[in-house]
Design a protein around this motif. Structure first.
Motif, short mmCIF file in Angstrom:
data_model
loop_
_atom_site.label_atom_id
_atom_site.label_comp_id
_atom_site.label_asym_id
_atom_site.label_seq_id
_atom_site.Cartn_x
_atom_site.Cartn_y
_atom_site.Cartn_z
N ARG A 1 0.82 -1.21 0.00
CA ARG A 1 0.00 0.00 0.00
C ARG A 1 0.86 1.27 0.00
O ARG A 1 1.88 1.34 0.68
N ASP A 2 0.39 2.25 -0.78
CA ASP A 2 1.09 3.54 -0.90
C ASP A 2 2.55 3.35 -1.27
O ASP A 2 3.45 3.99 -0.71
N ALA A 3 2.78 2.48 -2.24
CA ALA A 3 4.15 2.21 -2.68
C ALA A 3 4.81 3.45 -3.27
O ALA A 3 6.03 3.60 -3.24
N ASP A 4 4.00 4.36 -3.81
CA ASP A 4 4.55 5.57 -4.42
C ASP A 4 5.16 6.50 -3.38
O ASP A 4 5.94 7.39 -3.73
N ALA A 5 4.83 6.31 -2.11
CA ALA A 5 5.38 7.16 -1.05
C ALA A 5 6.50 6.47 -0.30
O ALA A 5 6.99 7.00 0.70
N MET A 6 6.93 5.30 -0.75
CA MET A 6 7.95 4.52 -0.03
C MET A 6 9.34 4.71 -0.62
O MET A 6 9.50 5.02 -1.80
N SER A 7 10.33 4.48 0.23
CA SER A 7 11.73 4.48 -0.22
C SER A 7 12.07 3.10 -0.76
O SER A 7 11.30 2.14 -0.63
N PHE A 8 13.26 2.98 -1.36
CA PHE A 8 13.71 1.68 -1.85
C PHE A 8 13.73 0.65 -0.71
O PHE A 8 13.29 -0.48 -0.87
N ALA A 9 14.25 1.05 0.44
CA ALA A 9 14.36 0.14 1.58
C ALA A 9 12.98 -0.29 2.08
O ALA A 9 12.76 -1.47 2.39
N GLU A 10 12.06 0.65 2.17
CA GLU A 10 10.71 0.32 2.64
C GLU A 10 10.02 -0.64 1.68
O GLU A 10 9.31 -1.57 2.10
N ILE A 11 10.22 -0.44 0.38
CA ILE A 11 9.63 -1.35 -0.61
C ILE A 11 10.23 -2.74 -0.49
O ILE A 11 9.50 -3.75 -0.48
N GLU A 12 11.55 -2.84 -0.38
CA GLU A 12 12.20 -4.15 -0.26
C GLU A 12 11.75 -4.88 1.00
O GLU A 12 11.51 -6.09 0.98
N LYS A 13 11.64 -4.16 2.11
CA LYS A 13 11.20 -4.79 3.35
C LYS A 13 9.75 -5.28 3.23
O LYS A 13 9.41 -6.37 3.69
N ALA A 14 8.90 -4.46 2.63
CA ALA A 14 7.50 -4.84 2.47
C ALA A 14 7.35 -6.06 1.57
O ALA A 14 6.58 -6.98 1.85
N ILE A 15 8.11 -6.09 0.47
CA ILE A 15 8.04 -7.23 -0.45
C ILE A 15 8.53 -8.50 0.22
O ILE A 15 7.92 -9.58 0.09
N ALA A 16 9.63 -8.41 0.98
CA ALA A 16 10.17 -9.58 1.66
C ALA A 16 9.19 -10.11 2.71
O ALA A 16 8.97 -11.33 2.81
N GLU A 17 8.59 -9.19 3.46
CA GLU A 17 7.66 -9.61 4.51
C GLU A 17 6.38 -10.22 3.93
O GLU A 17 5.92 -11.27 4.37
#
Length: 508
Positions: free
Chosen positions: A388-404
């Motif tokens: 959710r709200d991937a457009d407001a995320m950093s690279f690190a936040e996206i990678e962590k969310a995808i892994a989780e």
């Protein structure tokens, strides 16, 4: 004390239902959460559990009757009013040699549905590994349940004899339902009575052409009115039960049947005798049925078209190689390619908003946010967790969310909320070696990007033939709201961002 049984909530915009089948009759003993009847709506079939233990009193709404939300269905007399049920059993004992169930030294242990996971409220009994009368050891697997997400094995809570299977294969049960009864200790004598009951059951189910499934009363009425034979209707209800909407579909199919002289559908050819023993027929899992239905709906509803391009991954790979160790050390997560693709798609969606929109009737709904779906393969099938709200995320936040989300998907612990609300999807077939494909839309979304295998190929750069790591990209889109120009522009913007990641920093 008398408890009322009322129509439960039927879902959004559903205000009435038809009583399809009563599983209990007045005077029958009922347990808490035992299924009393089945309701049928235009969208779903709803089972009504008993709110309390006792004796079923009056049935107010009979089979075939249409009722509204919260309407009174029946009454249950609680407490000592349930006494007639044991009396009924004692009278049966005088006629049948089944007292072993009561006189055995063992104690009856109920086998209940185990925890199914977050937001999972029901499951289907897919396989029983034991049959009535079998001896079981504690923690031995009795049966397997199947949900939209995972398969759950049910162990025996105690050692003894499986004396009664309450929920047969194919039965849909809720999260608190009873599956079976085990008599612990030396009580296997109860099994013959259960066998006798099971032998007599088919004889009571031969009123409908030898079938052991009772069709919904409203469906029978609709078939009679339409003059449709039962064999012409494919049942979608539990155990193949024909529902009212099945009759409507059969009626529509009959009206669209080819005229005399037109080519008729070719039936499945008979299997040669020498091949008969080399086939295996397996029922689709609930998850696979859901996947099949949604994908087919997407084909039938959207005007799907796919456009292709290719991207030179050199710059992205070089940047990842240079910073991956520092990235992992600081953020505690590996730097993959998915964050680059997610960022590139979010960047392109701002320029081509119709790819991030959906059709709602005669209106187009533009989303001013990006909830990115990441298609993930699991042992039981494909799921699409949403970031959710991937457009407001950093690279690190996206990678962590995808892994989780990926881990939760593989463990079967995703909730339905985590797989809903996506506005755009990325599917990476490259991890399986796919070189090129046309992804299918994830409705109601209007776009999905297909990633593929990175493969070194000769390309021309500045007039010279060089070897570069190339990837084919495929964008499938709904042509009802996305024109070819918009689709191509979107794909070009993704290509430009991946070939020069600095453009993402400069918002170019």
């Amino acid at each position: 004390m008398t408890t009322e049984v009322r129509v439960p909530t039927l879902g959004e915009s559903v205000t009435e239902a038809t009583v399809a089948t009563w599983f209990k009759q007045p005077g029958d003993s009922v347990a808490v959460d035992e299924m009393l009847c089945e309701l049928e709506t235009d969208k779903v079939t709803v089972e009504v559990p008993s709110p309390t233990a006792g004796t079923l009193g009056e049935i107010v709404a009979g089979e075939g009757q249409t009722v509204g939300v919260d309407a009174l269905l029946a009454t249950i007399t609680e407490g000592e009013a349930a006494a007639p049920a044991p009396a009924k059993d004692s009278s049966a004992k005088s006629d049948e040699p089944a007292p072993a169930a009561d006189s055995g030294a063992g104690e009856e242990v109920k086998v209940m549905v185990p925890s199914l996971g977050e937001s999972v409220s029901e499951a289907t009994v897919s396989t029983w590994f034991k049959k009535e009368g079998d001896s079981v050891a504690q923690d031995e697997m009795l049966c397997e349940l199947e949900t939209d997400k995972v398969s759950v094995e049910v162990p025996a809570p105690a050692s003894g004899t499986l004396t009664k299977i309450v929920a047969a294969e194919g039965t849909t049960v809720d999260a608190s339902a009873q599956l079976a009864v085990i008599t612990s200790g030396d009580a296997p004598a109860a099994a013959p009575a259960a066998d006798k009951d099971s032998e007599s059951a088919p004889a009571q189910a031969t009123d409908d052409g030898g079938r052991d499934v009772e069709d919904a009363p409203s469906a029978k009425k609709a078939m009679a009115e339409a003059g449709i034979n039962r064999d012409q209707v494919q049942g979608s209800g539990r155990d193949g039960r024909v529902m009212k909407e099945d009759v409507a579909k059969a009626k529509a199919s009959a009206s669209q049947a080819p005229q005399p002289g037109a080519a008729a559908p070719t039936p499945r050819a008979p299997v040669p005798a020498e091949d008969a023993g080399r086939e295996e027929r397996v029922k689709m899992t609930r998850l696979r049925q859901t996947i099949a239905r949604r994908l087919k709906d997407a084909q039938n509803t959207a005007a799907m078209l796919t456009t292709y391009n290719e991207v030179d991954m050199s710059a992205t790979m070089d940047l990842r190689k240079e910073y991956k160790d520092l990235f992992e050390k600081k953020h505690g997560v590996r730097l993959g390619f998915m964050s680059f693709f997610t960022k590139a798609c979010c960047h392109a969606l701002r320029e081509v908003p119709e790819v991030n929109a959906e059709v709602d009737g005669t209106e187009i709904v533009y989303k001013k946010f990006v909830h990115m779906g990441i298609a993930t393969g699991t042992p039981t099938g494909l799921v699409v967790p949403v970031i959710r709200d991937a457009d407001a995320m950093s690279f690190a936040e996206i990678e962590k969310a995808i892994a989780e989300k990926g881990k939760r998907a593989r463990d079967g612990k995703l909730s339905m909320a985590e797989m809903q609300g996506g506005t755009f999807t990325i599917s990476n077939g490259g991890v399986y070696g796919s070189l090129m494909s046309s992804p299918i839309l994830n409705p109601p979304q209007s776009g999905i990007l297909g990633m593929h295998k990175i493969q070194e190929r000769p390309v021309v750069v500045n007039g010279e033939i060089v070897i570069r790591p190339m990837m084919y990209l495929a964008l499938s889109y709904d042509h009802r709201i996305v024109d070819g120009k918009g689709a191509v522009t979107f794909l070009v913007r993704v290509k430009e961002a991946l070939e020069d990641p600095r453009r993402l920093l400069m918002d170019l």
